[in-house]
Scaffold this motif. Structure first.
Motif, short mmCIF file in Angstrom:
data_model
loop_
_atom_site.label_atom_id
_atom_site.label_comp_id
_atom_site.label_asym_id
_atom_site.label_seq_id
_atom_site.Cartn_x
_atom_site.Cartn_y
_atom_site.Cartn_z
N GLY A 1 36.91 32.02 41.20
CA GLY A 1 38.14 32.51 41.81
C GLY A 1 37.89 33.41 43.00
O GLY A 1 36.82 34.03 43.12
N ASN A 2 38.89 33.49 43.87
CA ASN A 2 38.84 34.33 45.06
C ASN A 2 39.20 35.77 44.63
O ASN A 2 40.28 36.28 44.90
N GLY A 3 38.25 36.39 43.94
CA GLY A 3 38.53 37.65 43.24
C GLY A 3 39.09 37.31 41.87
O GLY A 3 39.59 36.20 41.65
N SER A 4 39.01 38.26 40.93
CA SER A 4 39.55 37.89 39.62
C SER A 4 41.08 37.96 39.63
O SER A 4 41.73 37.39 38.75
N ASP A 5 41.69 38.60 40.63
CA ASP A 5 43.15 38.51 40.77
C ASP A 5 43.58 37.05 40.95
O ASP A 5 44.60 36.62 40.41
N ASP A 6 42.80 36.28 41.70
CA ASP A 6 43.08 34.85 41.87
C ASP A 6 42.97 34.12 40.53
O ASP A 6 43.80 33.27 40.20
N ILE A 7 41.97 34.48 39.76
CA ILE A 7 41.80 33.89 38.43
C ILE A 7 43.03 34.18 37.56
O ILE A 7 43.55 33.30 36.87
N MET B 1 33.92 40.83 49.46
CA MET B 1 33.58 39.41 49.47
C MET B 1 34.65 38.57 48.79
O MET B 1 34.84 37.41 49.13
N ARG B 2 35.35 39.14 47.80
CA ARG B 2 36.37 38.46 47.01
C ARG B 2 35.78 37.35 46.15
O ARG B 2 35.74 36.18 46.54
N PHE B 3 35.30 37.72 44.98
CA PHE B 3 34.83 36.70 44.04
C PHE B 3 35.01 37.17 42.60
O PHE B 3 34.66 38.30 42.25
N GLY B 4 35.56 36.28 41.79
CA GLY B 4 35.70 36.54 40.36
C GLY B 4 35.54 35.24 39.61
O GLY B 4 35.50 34.17 40.22
N TYR B 5 35.45 35.32 38.31
CA TYR B 5 35.35 34.08 37.54
C TYR B 5 35.93 34.28 36.14
O TYR B 5 36.15 35.42 35.71
N ALA B 6 36.22 33.16 35.50
CA ALA B 6 36.67 33.20 34.11
C ALA B 6 35.67 32.42 33.27
O ALA B 6 35.05 31.47 33.75
N VAL B 7 35.53 32.83 32.02
CA VAL B 7 34.75 32.06 31.05
C VAL B 7 35.72 31.68 29.93
O VAL B 7 36.43 32.54 29.41
N ALA B 8 35.74 30.40 29.61
CA ALA B 8 36.65 29.91 28.57
C ALA B 8 36.13 28.57 28.06
O ALA B 8 35.20 28.00 28.63
N ASP B 9 36.77 28.10 27.02
CA ASP B 9 36.44 26.78 26.51
C ASP B 9 36.55 25.74 27.64
O ASP B 9 37.45 25.83 28.49
N ALA B 10 35.64 24.76 27.65
CA ALA B 10 35.62 23.77 28.72
C ALA B 10 36.95 23.03 28.86
O ALA B 10 37.36 22.67 29.97
N ALA B 11 37.64 22.82 27.75
CA ALA B 11 38.93 22.11 27.82
C ALA B 11 39.98 22.95 28.56
O ALA B 11 40.82 22.41 29.29
N ILE B 12 39.92 24.27 28.40
CA ILE B 12 40.83 25.15 29.14
C ILE B 12 40.48 25.14 30.62
O ILE B 12 41.35 24.99 31.49
N VAL B 13 39.19 25.28 30.92
CA VAL B 13 38.75 25.29 32.32
C VAL B 13 39.17 23.99 33.00
O VAL B 13 39.61 23.99 34.16
N ASN C 1 39.33 27.46 46.80
CA ASN C 1 39.75 28.87 46.66
C ASN C 1 38.62 29.85 46.95
O ASN C 1 38.87 31.01 47.25
N CYS C 2 37.37 29.40 46.87
CA CYS C 2 36.25 30.29 47.20
C CYS C 2 35.52 29.75 48.42
O CYS C 2 35.14 28.57 48.45
N ASP C 3 35.32 30.61 49.41
CA ASP C 3 34.67 30.12 50.63
C ASP C 3 33.16 30.03 50.44
O ASP C 3 32.60 30.57 49.48
N ALA C 4 32.51 29.37 51.39
CA ALA C 4 31.08 29.08 51.26
C ALA C 4 30.24 30.36 51.17
O ALA C 4 29.25 30.41 50.43
N LEU C 5 30.64 31.39 51.91
CA LEU C 5 29.84 32.62 51.90
C LEU C 5 30.01 33.38 50.58
O LEU C 5 29.03 33.89 50.03
N SER C 6 31.22 33.44 50.07
CA SER C 6 31.39 34.17 48.80
C SER C 6 30.64 33.46 47.68
O SER C 6 30.10 34.11 46.78
N LEU C 7 30.58 32.14 47.73
CA LEU C 7 29.86 31.40 46.69
C LEU C 7 28.36 31.72 46.70
O LEU C 7 27.76 31.96 45.65
#
Ligand SMILES: *Cc1c(COP(=O)(O)O)cnc(C)c1O
Length: 345
Positions: A81-87, A214-226, A237-243
């Motif tokens: 995510g583009n920050g965890s707010d995006d998530i 930089m704006r980067f966040g992520y979620a961890v969840a069951d693969a079916a949810i993801v 949603n995430c640009d090349a540099l933030s990745l």
């Protein structure tokens, strides 16, 4: 022609982000340290190469592989995510229907209510107990989405695994976000709970990894949810540099451990020094400290510090009251804060 729920809402107001450099900025929980040098190396390589001409990888597989290795989960359990707010936005859009119900404890992260308002959902908050625990039994188990920040902001308090273990079965598989924006500063995390139905853990690189810009966040969840959440997110949603920055940051766990260790040392020094100045200090498991003065009003303290170019956060919560949230800065910044506080009180 604006949807009525949008026209009605006030809009989320983020913390002040002054642009002049000589302010001691202790208001939005950024790290006082630089990101690992590995991040700068990775960014330099990305800029020099061919990365910016092309679209970034939409699912961020290189980051997900690295994060999966570091966290001990599978790559298909991670959403970028583009920050965890995006998530949090993606999760809200995926789970909460118009007229649905979102629930979070209060006082906590104010953005949750704004997300509900944008979605056209109802938002209900549940008061923490006086010692910052969840009420038992949990009163609103039937929500479409429940959000629990842990450690919590503004209190910095941390619910232990036992408290979360009790909450999860109450929700009976309905979606629960454990917002672990500050978890690297705490003693334990809730990652193992993503094994339980409906549980999602969200993280950000803005605080402990010193990458708020930089704006980067992520979620961890069951693969079916993801799998479902991927349908909702913007393709890129995430640009090349933030990745590349996020991947390099996560890969350097030694650097994270060292900066977190330092911040925790400064944190306990700050907590200890605030007490004799007349503050009640809530024990913090985050990179900030929540305090309330025993006799003086809070707003003038905030104002006096700001006048002396030290920015902290004044917070006022309906039904709870107000207080001051102070980010754990560098040792020099905290020394200056304490000296200045002694002058103004
Ligand atoms: C800072 C913060 C976030 C989000 O940070 P991002 O910069 O959007 O990644 C999420 N939740 C809480 C409780 C926070 O304090």
């Amino acid at each position: 022609m604006i949807r009525p729920n949008i026209a009605r809402m006030a809009g989320y107001v983020p913390g002040e982000q002054p642009r002049d450099g000589d302010i001691v900025k202790l208001n939005t929980n950024e790290s006082p340290y630089s990101p690992t040098p590995m991040v700068l190396d990775a960014l330099r390589a990305a800029i020099t190469g061919d990365r910016l001409r092309k679209y970034p990888d939409p699912s961020g597989i290189a980051f997900r592989r690295t994060a999966a290795r570091v966290l001990g989960v599978q790559p298909d359990m991670i959403l970028i995510g583009n920050g965890s707010d995006d998530i949090l936005t993606i999760i809200t859009r995926a789970f909460v229907p118009e007229g649905g119900l979102m629930v979070a404890p209060t006082p906590s992260y104010i953005l949750y209510r704004s997300l509900a308002e944008i979605q056209g959902a109802l938002f209900q908050s549940v008061a923490f107990t006086t010692d910052w625990q969840l009420p038992r039994p949990w009163p609103l188990p039937a929500a479409d989405l429940t959000l629990v920040p842990n450690p919590n902001s503004p209190s910095g308090t941390h619910l232990d695994r036992n408290a979360l273990d009790q909450l999860v079965p109450t929700l009976d598989g309905r979606p629960l976000v454990i917002d672990e924006a500050y978890v690297d500063f705490a003693d334990e995390n809730a990652l193992p709970l993503v094994e339980c139905p409906g549980v999602m853990v969200t993280r950000t690189l803005s605080k402990s990894y010193a990458l708020a810009g930089m704006r980067f966040g992520y979620a961890v969840a069951d693969a079916a949810i993801v799998h479902e959440l991927l349908k909702v997110k913007d393709s890129y949603n995430c640009d090349a540099l933030s990745l590349v920055a996020a991947e390099a940051a996560l890969a350097d766990q030694n650097y994270l451990a060292e900066t977190v260790r330092r911040i925790r040392v400064t944190r306990s020094r700050l907590m200890t020094a605030l007490e004799p100045l007349g503050f009640d200090v809530t024990p913090s498991a985050a990179n900030f400290v929540w305090c309330r003065h025993r006799t003086l009003p809070h707003r003038p303290i905030y104002d006096a510090l700001k006048q002396r170019r030290i920015l902290i956060r004044y917070m006022d919560y309906p039904g709870y009251g107000d207080g001051l949230r102070i980010t754990v800065g560098s040792d020099a910044e905290i020394d200056l804060l304490l000296t200045t506080l002694r002058e103004v009180l």
